[in-house]
Design an enzyme around this catalytic site. Structure first.
Site, PDB file in Angstrom:
ATOM      1  N   CYS A   2     -19.455  14.429  32.491  1.00 50.53           N
ATOM      2  CA  CYS A   2     -19.197  15.857  32.618  1.00 50.53           C
ATOM      3  C   CYS A   2     -19.135  16.299  34.081  1.00 50.53           C
ATOM      4  O   CYS A   2     -19.732  15.680  34.950  1.00 50.53           O
ATOM      5  CB  CYS A   2     -20.252  16.705  31.933  1.00 50.53           C
ATOM      6  SG  CYS A   2     -20.615  16.175  30.261  1.00 50.53           S
ATOM      7  N   ARG A  27     -14.355  13.115  35.242  1.00 46.02           N
ATOM      8  CA  ARG A  27     -15.704  12.884  34.731  1.00 46.02           C
ATOM      9  C   ARG A  27     -15.804  13.118  33.226  1.00 46.02           C
ATOM     10  O   ARG A  27     -16.854  12.904  32.623  1.00 46.02           O
ATOM     11  CB  ARG A  27     -16.693  13.820  35.432  1.00 46.02           C
ATOM     12  CG  ARG A  27     -16.668  13.705  36.932  1.00 46.02           C
ATOM     13  CD  ARG A  27     -17.554  14.758  37.563  1.00 46.02           C
ATOM     14  NE  ARG A  27     -18.935  14.402  37.388  1.00 46.02           N
ATOM     15  CZ  ARG A  27     -19.632  13.650  38.218  1.00 46.02           C
ATOM     16  NH1 ARG A  27     -19.066  13.181  39.309  1.00 46.02           N
ATOM     17  NH2 ARG A  27     -20.881  13.369  37.992  1.00 46.02           N
ATOM     18  N   TRP A  73     -17.656  15.298  28.732  1.00 47.06           N
ATOM     19  CA  TRP A  73     -17.481  13.992  28.092  1.00 47.06           C
ATOM     20  C   TRP A  73     -18.618  13.895  27.097  1.00 47.06           C
ATOM     21  O   TRP A  73     -19.787  13.829  27.470  1.00 47.06           O
ATOM     22  CB  TRP A  73     -17.563  12.885  29.131  1.00 47.06           C
ATOM     23  CG  TRP A  73     -17.260  11.533  28.573  1.00 47.06           C
ATOM     24  CD1 TRP A  73     -16.023  10.984  28.380  1.00 47.06           C
ATOM     25  CD2 TRP A  73     -18.208  10.549  28.150  1.00 47.06           C
ATOM     26  NE1 TRP A  73     -16.147   9.729  27.852  1.00 47.06           N
ATOM     27  CE2 TRP A  73     -17.470   9.418  27.694  1.00 47.06           C
ATOM     28  CE3 TRP A  73     -19.595  10.487  28.083  1.00 47.06           C
ATOM     29  CZ2 TRP A  73     -18.078   8.270  27.205  1.00 47.06           C
ATOM     30  CZ3 TRP A  73     -20.204   9.338  27.593  1.00 47.06           C
ATOM     31  CH2 TRP A  73     -19.435   8.247  27.166  1.00 47.06           C
ATOM     32  N   ASN A 100     -24.774  18.289  33.148  1.00 43.28           N
ATOM     33  CA  ASN A 100     -24.238  16.931  33.210  1.00 43.28           C
ATOM     34  C   ASN A 100     -25.430  15.996  33.105  1.00 43.28           C
ATOM     35  O   ASN A 100     -26.392  16.147  33.853  1.00 43.28           O
ATOM     36  CB  ASN A 100     -23.499  16.751  34.549  1.00 43.28           C
ATOM     37  CG  ASN A 100     -23.243  15.292  34.881  1.00 43.28           C
ATOM     38  OD1 ASN A 100     -23.083  14.471  33.986  1.00 43.28           O
ATOM     39  ND2 ASN A 100     -23.211  14.991  36.159  1.00 43.28           N
ATOM     40  N   GLY A 101     -25.379  15.034  32.182  1.00 39.67           N
ATOM     41  CA  GLY A 101     -26.487  14.094  32.047  1.00 39.67           C
ATOM     42  C   GLY A 101     -26.906  13.971  30.594  1.00 39.67           C
ATOM     43  O   GLY A 101     -26.174  14.386  29.692  1.00 39.67           O
ATOM     44  N   GLU A 488     -10.073  -8.684  34.102  1.00 43.00           N
ATOM     45  CA  GLU A 488      -9.616  -7.381  34.573  1.00 43.00           C
ATOM     46  C   GLU A 488      -8.292  -7.000  33.883  1.00 43.00           C
ATOM     47  O   GLU A 488      -8.090  -5.843  33.502  1.00 43.00           O
ATOM     48  CB  GLU A 488      -9.475  -7.411  36.108  1.00 43.00           C
ATOM     49  CG  GLU A 488      -8.928  -6.169  36.760  1.00 43.00           C
ATOM     50  CD  GLU A 488      -9.737  -4.902  36.499  1.00 43.00           C
ATOM     51  OE1 GLU A 488     -10.840  -4.968  35.948  1.00 43.00           O
ATOM     52  OE2 GLU A 488      -9.210  -3.821  36.820  1.00 43.00           O
ATOM     53  N   LYS A 492      -7.707  -3.718  31.575  1.00 40.35           N
ATOM     54  CA  LYS A 492      -6.655  -2.727  31.830  1.00 40.35           C
ATOM     55  C   LYS A 492      -5.862  -2.466  30.561  1.00 40.35           C
ATOM     56  O   LYS A 492      -5.592  -1.328  30.209  1.00 40.35           O
ATOM     57  CB  LYS A 492      -5.678  -3.195  32.928  1.00 40.35           C
ATOM     58  CG  LYS A 492      -6.169  -3.210  34.345  1.00 40.35           C
ATOM     59  CD  LYS A 492      -6.379  -1.857  34.973  1.00 40.35           C
ATOM     60  CE  LYS A 492      -7.735  -1.310  34.711  1.00 40.35           C
ATOM     61  NZ  LYS A 492      -8.833  -1.654  35.497  1.00 40.35           N
ATOM     62  N   GLU A 495      -7.970  -0.543  27.879  1.00 33.71           N
ATOM     63  CA  GLU A 495      -8.385   0.843  28.136  1.00 33.71           C
ATOM     64  C   GLU A 495      -7.234   1.820  28.096  1.00 33.71           C
ATOM     65  O   GLU A 495      -7.418   2.956  27.680  1.00 33.71           O
ATOM     66  CB  GLU A 495      -9.264   0.995  29.389  1.00 33.71           C
ATOM     67  CG  GLU A 495      -8.696   0.589  30.698  1.00 33.71           C
ATOM     68  CD  GLU A 495      -9.711   0.659  31.850  1.00 33.71           C
ATOM     69  OE1 GLU A 495     -10.758   1.309  31.745  1.00 33.71           O
ATOM     70  OE2 GLU A 495      -9.434   0.031  32.882  1.00 33.71           O
ATOM     71  N   HIS A 511     -12.897 -23.742  22.107  1.00 30.80           N
ATOM     72  CA  HIS A 511     -14.231 -23.518  21.543  1.00 30.80           C
ATOM     73  C   HIS A 511     -14.257 -22.269  20.668  1.00 30.80           C
ATOM     74  O   HIS A 511     -15.317 -21.694  20.455  1.00 30.80           O
ATOM     75  CB  HIS A 511     -15.264 -23.415  22.669  1.00 30.80           C
ATOM     76  CG  HIS A 511     -15.382 -24.686  23.452  1.00 30.80           C
ATOM     77  ND1 HIS A 511     -15.911 -25.835  22.924  1.00 30.80           N
ATOM     78  CD2 HIS A 511     -14.990 -24.987  24.712  1.00 30.80           C
ATOM     79  CE1 HIS A 511     -15.864 -26.797  23.838  1.00 30.80           C
ATOM     80  NE2 HIS A 511     -15.302 -26.305  24.925  1.00 30.80           N
ATOM     81  N   LYS A 610     -13.709   8.665  34.234  1.00 30.67           N
ATOM     82  CA  LYS A 610     -13.585   7.901  35.475  1.00 30.67           C
ATOM     83  C   LYS A 610     -14.952   7.525  36.054  1.00 30.67           C
ATOM     84  O   LYS A 610     -15.154   6.405  36.482  1.00 30.67           O
ATOM     85  CB  LYS A 610     -12.790   8.741  36.475  1.00 30.67           C
ATOM     86  CG  LYS A 610     -12.574   8.072  37.801  1.00 30.67           C
ATOM     87  CD  LYS A 610     -11.340   7.222  37.763  1.00 30.67           C
ATOM     88  CE  LYS A 610     -11.187   6.385  39.000  1.00 30.67           C
ATOM     89  NZ  LYS A 610     -10.668   5.052  38.658  1.00 30.67           N
TER      90      LYS A 610
HETATM   91  C1  G6P Z   1     -15.699   3.590  34.498  1.00 31.41           C
HETATM   92  C2  G6P Z   1     -14.285   3.574  35.024  1.00 31.41           C
HETATM   93  C3  G6P Z   1     -13.925   2.177  35.491  1.00 31.41           C
HETATM   94  C4  G6P Z   1     -14.928   1.708  36.538  1.00 31.41           C
HETATM   95  C5  G6P Z   1     -16.349   1.796  36.020  1.00 31.41           C
HETATM   96  C6  G6P Z   1     -17.345   1.580  37.141  1.00 31.41           C
HETATM   97  O1  G6P Z   1     -15.778   2.830  33.349  1.00 31.41           O
HETATM   98  O2  G6P Z   1     -13.373   3.993  34.013  1.00 31.41           O
HETATM   99  O3  G6P Z   1     -12.634   2.197  36.049  1.00 31.41           O
HETATM  100  O4  G6P Z   1     -14.639   0.395  36.886  1.00 31.41           O
HETATM  101  O5  G6P Z   1     -16.606   3.096  35.489  1.00 31.41           O
HETATM  102  O6  G6P Z   1     -17.203   2.631  38.045  1.00 31.41           O
HETATM  103  P1  G6P Z   1     -17.536   2.554  39.583  1.00 31.41           P
HETATM  104  O7  G6P Z   1     -17.173   3.933  40.098  1.00 31.41           O
HETATM  105  O8  G6P Z   1     -18.982   2.279  39.687  1.00 31.41           O
HETATM  106  O9  G6P Z   1     -16.700   1.500  40.184  1.00 31.41           O
END
Ligand code: G6P
Length: 615
Positions: A2, A27, A73, A100-101, A488, A492, A495, A511, A610
């Site tokens: 949030c 956020r 969120w 927020n929290g 990674e 991607k 998500e 395996h 994010k």
């Molecule tokens: C969220 C974001 C990711 C990010 C992760 C860690 O899940 O969507 O893109 O890698 O948080 O965030 P940070 O800001 O600590 O890299």
């Protein structure tokens, strides 16, 4: 997670609140709301994005001189208008709260407040705060005292902003475990979850500390420390001048921020490496004035991170072991913080984070310190973040603001930074000759151009994306330092396109995952021309022999040829130690184009945010 904004000024503050919320949507973006004072507290809320709230504001011509606003969120309670903030409590004086929290003891508090006669209109933990403040207001001499008594009973993390109908001339804010800063303007005072939300209004910021509570008036502010409900005398916190630029947050000619950020990688990496590209040597001072002393005592590394940043740490482990000869452990921050790991004073703790605000990473870093690790380093993209402020050493990735929820340029700049760290440590341990260092600097100098030419494969990737978009699952394979790159790539894809994707170290294929392979399961493989190539080729054969469809990103000189059900896109010649950085880009492009075909919301994928500022 949030985002919170608060504003009190001599002018209509609704545009400040909305601009701030738009900046904070990273956020969370499942509902939004605001309260302003204009003949009493007026509340507007919507399910969905801030743009929906803006429509309501325009329709209702909402304006006022003081207000608090929120983009959510969902943690407690579904995303809906009913659960959107601000939450109200109407006892003698109406109270509005944004938060927020997470309040961990909200269930007990809810029952207690219900017994006291408070009626709950939402499923949120936040509404508990509103009623608790109203309850304490009955027995205290004003809102500041009531808020301090209320927060002394809260367990968990919070940043809050509070208004009271009977005293519209003031906003109260408090933080504990969630970020919050004050913005000081000439004609008003503000609060927000991060600096970007206030840049259009002011650059003078005060970062509140955990346990701080502050009163904002249009022409003054006061900060106090609050411990167990007791308020200190007024305290001073330093005023910072924010250097963030708001123009970096524009999309320019691109269709999405993610696309922009993928294509910004050559310049983002160049900016991150600026200090070394024209240098003859890579020096410890890049990481801070105490780096040489601390690195000379470093016997190993512990990397703590989440999400994409965790994958960067996994790549770094290969480099640190191979080039610097240092043991390195990489841990998911949310796991580390609840284990009983054995600490070693001279194991340097490295926190990697784009935002520098990820709750688990921050908590894991503090935990490592409490366990006895003496020194810490932040690799972070936000100069004014909590992570940067809590470590002994720091290296700022200069990716610029990353807005797309799926991290791209932050990852490649983290990798570039971690390679610099590896080189510095290797040199200090006499593991790298000056000839080799000169060769690495030359390779780094070439890296932005190499990234640029890798991006040229976009049209070929677009063709693959069409076929991928029809699939429900995908496997990603890599070996060695490219295994985390496969992880990674899978992250991607899942998500932003919502296709289920898993990464495996190719040697693990037989395996288990080989049982899943058929024509409906595309297998993406990363095939650099390194010492593991022949082993990878055998793994590809295993897939091919079982009717699997392979999509291979191969270095030009790997001699992996196209055939029925084996598709190949070629990258440049093998890029040596920089290869994982280059091999990241095709996977980002693949995810992006699959998401485009599927029509998902690329920059704001469902259910995600994010910055994950709750655990
Ligand atoms: C969220 C974001 C990711 C990010 C992760 C860690 O899940 O969507 O893109 O890698 O948080 O965030 P940070 O800001 O600590 O890299």
């Amino acid at each position: 997670m949030c985002g919170i904004v608060g504003a009190i000024a001599e002018k209509n503050i609704v545009p400040v609140l909305l601009d701030g919320l738009f900046c904070l949507e990273y956020r969370g973006y499942d509902s939004a709301g605001l309260v302003i004072t204009n003949n009493g507290l007026q509340r507007l809320r919507t399910a969905g994005r801030v743009a929906e709230l803006e429509k309501k504001v325009v329709e209702q011509k909402t304006n006022g001189f003081a207000g608090i606003a929120h983009t959510r969120w969902a943690t407690h309670g579904e995303p809906s208008e009913r659960n959107a903030h601000p939450h109200l409590s109407s006892a003698e004086s109406k109270i509005a709260v944004v938060h927020n929290g997470i309040i961990e003891n909200h269930e007990i508090m809810r029952k207690r407040l219900q017994v006291e006669g408070f009626r709950f209109d939402s499923d949120t933990d936040t509404e508990v705060i509103a009623h608790l403040i109203a309850f304490n207001l009955r027995k205290s001499d004003g809102l500041l005292r009531a808020v301090s008594l209320a927060i002394s009973e809260l367990q968990g993390a919070y940043a809050i902003a509070v208004m009271e109908e009977n005293h519209p001339e003031r906003i109260i804010v408090a933080r504990n475990g969630a970020p919050l800063l004050l913005g000081l303007g000439e004609q008003g005072n503000y609060a927000a979850s991060d600096a970007s939300a206030l840049l259009k209004t002011t650059r003078s910021m005060i970062y509140l500390e955990d346990g701080d509570i502050a009163e904002l008036y249009k022409d003054r502010y006061a900060i106090f420390e609050c411990r167990n409900g007791d308020l200190s005398q007024e305290i001073k916190r330093p005023v910072h001048h924010s250097d963030l630029t708001s123009d970096a947050i524009d999309m320019g000619p691109y269709a999405h921020f993610m696309q922009k950020e993928i294509f910004e990688q050559p310049s983002a990496v160049a900016n991150t490496l600026e200090m070394v590209l024209n240098a003859q040597a890579i020096l410890p001072g890049l990481f801070g004035s105490a780096a040489e002393r601390i690195f000379s005592q470093t016997k190993g590394l512990l990397i703590l991170a989440c999400g994409t940043s965790y994958h960067a740490g996994l790549v770094a482990r290969y480099w640190l072991e191979t080039i610097a000869g240092l043991p390195c452990t990489v841990e998911i921050a949310s796991e580390y913080r609840y284990r009983n790991p054995i600490a070693d004073a001279h194991t340097l703790v490295v926190g990697i984070s784009q935002s520098g605000e990820t709750a688990d990473t921050l908590a894991a870093m503090s935990y490592a310190k409490a366990l006895g690790h003496l020194h810490s380093l932040a690799i972070c993209n936000v100069a004014e973040s909590a992570l940067i402020r809590q470590t002994d050493l720091r290296f700022l990735t200069r990716a610029g603001p990353e807005i797309g929820v799926a991290s791209t340029k932050a990852f490649t700049t983290q990798l570039a930074s971690l390679l610099l760290l590896t080189i510095v440590l290797a040199k200090m341990r006499n593991k790298l000759s000056s000839e080799k260092e000169t060769a690495v600097i030359a390779a780094l100098r070439h890296l932005p151009a190499a990234l640029q030419s890798t991006l040229q494969i976009e049209p070929e990737v677009q063709e693959w994306a069409q076929r991928f978009s029809e699939k429900r699952h995908a496997l990603f394979l890599g070996r060695g330092v490219h295994y985390p790159i496969a992880m990674e790539g899978a992250l991607k894809l899942k998500e932003i396109s919502y296709i289920h994707a898993e990464a495996y170290a190719s040697g693990e294929l037989k395996h288990g995952p080989l049982a899943l392979v058929d024509r409906e399961m595309p297998v993406v493989a990363i095939a650099p021309n390194d010492q593991l190539l022949s082993k990878l080729k055998s793994n590809l054969q295993e897939v091919h022999a079982r009717g699997g469809e392979l999509y291979v990103f191969a270095d030009a000189d790997t001699q992996i040829e196209e055939s029925n059900q084996l598709h190949v896109i070629r990258l440049a010649e093998h890029a040596g130690i920089l290869s994982p950085i280059l091999h990241t880009l095709p996977l980002q492009l693949l995810a992006y184009h699959v998401a485009l075909v599927k029509g998902t919301d690329v920059d704001k994928p469902r259910n995600l945010a994010k910055a994950v500022t709750v655990e």
